[in-house]
Design a protein around this motif. Structure first.
Motif, PDB file in Angstrom:
ATOM      1  N   PHE A 178       0.886  -1.277  -0.155  1.00  0.00           N
ATOM      2  CA  PHE A 178      -0.125   0.178   0.131  1.00  0.00           C
ATOM      3  C   PHE A 178       0.868   1.260   0.010  1.00  0.00           C
ATOM      4  O   PHE A 178       2.132   1.258   0.162  1.00  0.00           O
ATOM      5  CB  PHE A 178      -0.811   0.152   1.216  1.00  0.00           C
ATOM      6  CG  PHE A 178      -0.257  -0.145   2.411  1.00  0.00           C
ATOM      7  CD1 PHE A 178       0.380   0.879   3.221  1.00  0.00           C
ATOM      8  CD2 PHE A 178      -0.200  -1.457   3.047  1.00  0.00           C
ATOM      9  CE1 PHE A 178       1.004   0.727   4.638  1.00  0.00           C
ATOM     10  CE2 PHE A 178       0.313  -1.647   4.336  1.00  0.00           C
ATOM     11  CZ  PHE A 178       0.888  -0.631   4.921  1.00  0.00           C
ATOM     12  N   GLU A 179       0.188   2.305  -0.318  1.00  0.00           N
ATOM     13  CA  GLU A 179       1.157   3.670  -0.270  1.00  0.00           C
ATOM     14  C   GLU A 179       0.591   4.465   0.990  1.00  0.00           C
ATOM     15  O   GLU A 179      -0.376   4.313   1.441  1.00  0.00           O
ATOM     16  CB  GLU A 179       0.645   4.456  -1.531  1.00  0.00           C
ATOM     17  CG  GLU A 179       1.609   5.319  -1.965  1.00  0.00           C
ATOM     18  CD  GLU A 179       2.743   4.765  -2.922  1.00  0.00           C
ATOM     19  OE1 GLU A 179       3.536   5.518  -3.393  1.00  0.00           O
ATOM     20  OE2 GLU A 179       2.405   3.544  -3.456  1.00  0.00           O
ATOM     21  N   THR A 180       1.765   5.471   1.422  1.00  0.00           N
ATOM     22  CA  THR A 180       1.428   6.190   2.676  1.00  0.00           C
ATOM     23  C   THR A 180       1.751   7.618   2.213  1.00  0.00           C
ATOM     24  O   THR A 180       2.792   7.800   1.778  1.00  0.00           O
ATOM     25  CB  THR A 180       2.052   5.662   3.924  1.00  0.00           C
ATOM     26  OG1 THR A 180       1.747   4.276   3.944  1.00  0.00           O
ATOM     27  CG2 THR A 180       1.768   6.394   5.047  1.00  0.00           C
ATOM     28  N   LEU A 181       0.781   8.632   2.679  1.00  0.00           N
ATOM     29  CA  LEU A 181       1.571   9.962   2.771  1.00  0.00           C
ATOM     30  C   LEU A 181       1.483  10.494   4.470  1.00  0.00           C
ATOM     31  O   LEU A 181       0.551  10.301   5.053  1.00  0.00           O
ATOM     32  CB  LEU A 181       0.339  10.949   1.988  1.00  0.00           C
ATOM     33  CG  LEU A 181       0.626  12.275   2.131  1.00  0.00           C
ATOM     34  CD1 LEU A 181       1.868  12.995   1.633  1.00  0.00           C
ATOM     35  CD2 LEU A 181      -0.748  12.987   1.285  1.00  0.00           C
ATOM     36  N   VAL A 182       2.697  10.908   4.594  1.00  0.00           N
ATOM     37  CA  VAL A 182       2.871  11.757   5.636  1.00  0.00           C
ATOM     38  C   VAL A 182       3.197  13.078   5.673  1.00  0.00           C
ATOM     39  O   VAL A 182       4.136  13.547   5.004  1.00  0.00           O
ATOM     40  CB  VAL A 182       3.881  10.843   6.492  1.00  0.00           C
ATOM     41  CG1 VAL A 182       4.337  11.422   7.832  1.00  0.00           C
ATOM     42  CG2 VAL A 182       3.797   9.376   6.832  1.00  0.00           C
ATOM     43  N   VAL A 183       2.595  13.911   6.539  1.00  0.00           N
ATOM     44  CA  VAL A 183       2.927  15.277   6.396  1.00  0.00           C
ATOM     45  C   VAL A 183       3.353  15.580   7.613  1.00  0.00           C
ATOM     46  O   VAL A 183       3.025  15.340   8.835  1.00  0.00           O
ATOM     47  CB  VAL A 183       1.321  16.134   6.489  1.00  0.00           C
ATOM     48  CG1 VAL A 183       1.576  17.628   6.426  1.00  0.00           C
ATOM     49  CG2 VAL A 183       0.644  15.790   5.079  1.00  0.00           C
ATOM     50  N   LEU A 184       4.710  16.372   7.591  1.00  0.00           N
ATOM     51  CA  LEU A 184       5.414  16.688   8.729  1.00  0.00           C
ATOM     52  C   LEU A 184       5.592  18.262   8.783  1.00  0.00           C
ATOM     53  O   LEU A 184       5.842  18.884   7.873  1.00  0.00           O
ATOM     54  CB  LEU A 184       6.820  16.136   8.733  1.00  0.00           C
ATOM     55  CG  LEU A 184       7.000  14.531   8.482  1.00  0.00           C
ATOM     56  CD1 LEU A 184       7.666  14.282   7.289  1.00  0.00           C
ATOM     57  CD2 LEU A 184       7.326  14.055   9.986  1.00  0.00           C
ATOM     58  N   LYS A 185       5.534  18.895  10.035  1.00  0.00           N
ATOM     59  CA  LYS A 185       5.747  20.161  10.033  1.00  0.00           C
ATOM     60  C   LYS A 185       6.902  20.295  11.089  1.00  0.00           C
ATOM     61  O   LYS A 185       7.011  19.738  12.098  1.00  0.00           O
ATOM     62  CB  LYS A 185       4.425  20.864  10.711  1.00  0.00           C
ATOM     63  CG  LYS A 185       3.817  20.158  11.812  1.00  0.00           C
ATOM     64  CD  LYS A 185       2.450  21.093  12.287  1.00  0.00           C
ATOM     65  CE  LYS A 185       2.082  20.209  13.722  1.00  0.00           C
ATOM     66  NZ  LYS A 185       1.019  20.877  14.330  1.00  0.00           N
ATOM     67  N   LYS A 186       7.578  21.707  10.791  1.00  0.00           N
ATOM     68  CA  LYS A 186       8.784  21.966  11.706  1.00  0.00           C
ATOM     69  C   LYS A 186       8.420  22.144  13.006  1.00  0.00           C
ATOM     70  O   LYS A 186       7.450  22.866  13.328  1.00  0.00           O
ATOM     71  CB  LYS A 186       9.369  23.019  11.070  1.00  0.00           C
ATOM     72  CG  LYS A 186      10.656  23.201  11.722  1.00  0.00           C
ATOM     73  CD  LYS A 186      11.875  22.456  11.239  1.00  0.00           C
ATOM     74  CE  LYS A 186      13.140  22.907  11.647  1.00  0.00           C
ATOM     75  NZ  LYS A 186      14.063  21.762  11.053  1.00  0.00           N
TER      76      LYS A 186
END
Length: 410
Positions: free
Chosen positions: A399-407
């Protein structure tokens, strides 16, 4: 030796996991979480064993066939979830993703899934298939190769391939068999040496196929988010067009959310430029090791009226990301998109990203193990804002994953 075991969960890859009376872990392909099964041990290690499913004693409500091996789909290599409902498959995959994050001690408030039982077609979605061929028991077979035996399962109709590919499959198989069995010996031997046939379909190009390496000059036309992209025949593009579209839309939406603070885009491992060009930022830099992919990224940008030769704000570079970090600029106005291959980023890239000034990083991954490995380093300086997974490859383990990271705020 046959043992009766309770299956506690399904691990990444699809195997059911239970424990023997002596405490060893047992892996049983085709057994589902919550089931009681009888399994025959086929391989023993010090701390775990591998087994073959013999009988389902107590069945999971998500099982779609009564017992081991009685579904024709389960004979297709790679279709590890053939005998599990789509709902059960999604639950198993989300649980596996959570476990990867838990083991890496990465804090996530919520996991979001894009696909549901009502909006996803779990079969006939692949727009690219690669079949191997060989002579087995005196007969030529064309199909998927099993691991680790390398035996080929003959495929006359493919439940994973697009209907357009299946419509041409008999004709293509006949043509390959003709190359293998008739005509000059040199051609027959050359065909046998190549060993595989690739079939690709796009809505604008139709069905194309070739034996061995892709023909030079063959270009496929794809469409994502209303934008047209040209791709070399042997180039990468998502094999599930519908879910691939949802993934790109999700990346664009996350970029738009933070665009005011970080309008510029650095697209690492950019391929033919899909993510960056679909974001349509005022400044775009794409980096990819494949020179052919970069050539097509430039063509795609120009076709979308963003000529890299005339617009200094659109640049694509054919370089290995990890070997050129000093030449890649990231500032406080940069949104970083990364979509590395299955092996993840090169070892020096996560620390470089962690030390960067980028307010946000959008990490797209097709492998949760390498994803969480990289995130452990990046998250020294970044918090995980969201995790969303996409069932890009239904019925299979991946499967595919999108992770959003913020400083992190200092």
């Amino acid at each position: 030796m046959i043992s009766t075991v309770y299956i506690a969960k399904n691990v990444y890859g699809g195997d059911g996991l239970g424990r023997l009376g002596d405490g060893r872990v047992i892996f049983v392909p085709g057994a589902w979480a919550g089931e009681q099964v009888r399994a025959e041990i086929v391989e023993e290690k010090k701390h775990f064993v591998k087994a073959r499913l013999v009988e389902v004693v107590e069945s999971s409500p998500e099982r779609v066939s009564g017992n081991a091996g009685d579904s024709s789909l389960s004979s297709i290599p790679g279709m590890v979830y053939a005998n599990l409902s789509y709902k059960g498959e999604c639950e198993a995959k989300e649980s596996q993703l959570r476990e990867f994050f838990d083991r890496a001690r990465l804090k996530v408030e919520a996991f979001h899934s894009t696909t549901t039982t009502s909006d996803c077609n779990s079969l006939n979605y692949r727009n690219k298939v690669v079949y191997h061929f060989a002579k087995q028991k005196g007969k030529w077979v064309i199909g998927y190769r099993t691991e680790p035996s390398h035996e080929i399962v003959d495929i006359e109709s493919d439940p994973l391939a697009r209907p357009e590919i299946n419509a041409k499959l008999a004709e293509i198989r006949k043509a390959v068999l003709t190359l293998l069995t008739t005509g000059p010996e040199a051609i027959r031997r050359d065909t046998e040496r190549k060993g595989n046939v690739t079939i690709r379909w796009t809505k604008k190009t139709g069905v194309k196929w070739w034996v061995g390496d892709a023909p030079k000059g063959l270009v496929l036309k794809e469409t994502t988010c209303g934008k047209d992209f040209e791709v070399p025949a042997d180039g990468f593009y998502q094999v599930n067009p519908e879910v691939g579209e949802e993934l790109v839309k999700a990346v664009v939406a996350k970029y738009e959310k933070g665009k005011a603070a970080a309008p510029d885009v650095l697209d690492l491992y950019c391929g033919v430029g899909v993510f960056g060009l679909c974001c349509n930022p005022p400044k775009l830099t794409g980096v990819e090791s494949g020179r052919q992919a970069i050539d097509f990224a430039k063509k795609n940008a120009e076709a979308q009226h963003h000529s890299p030769t005339q617009n200094s704000n659109i640049r694509f570079y054919a370089e290995r990301v990890g070997q050129n970090l000093k030449r890649i600029s990231i500032n406080s106005h940069t949104t970083v998109i990364v979509d590395p291959p299955r092996d993840g980023m090169e070892p020096n890239v996560p620390k470089w990203l962690a030390d960067s000034k980028a307010p946000r990083i959008l990490y797209v991954s097709c492998d949760p193990a390498t994803l969480t490995r990289d995130l452990k380093t990046i998250c020294r300086s970044y918090d995980i804002e969201s995790v969303r997974w996409f069932n890009m490859f239904p019925r299979t383990a991946r499967f595919e994953t999108l992770v959003v990271l913020k400083k992190k705020i200092a």
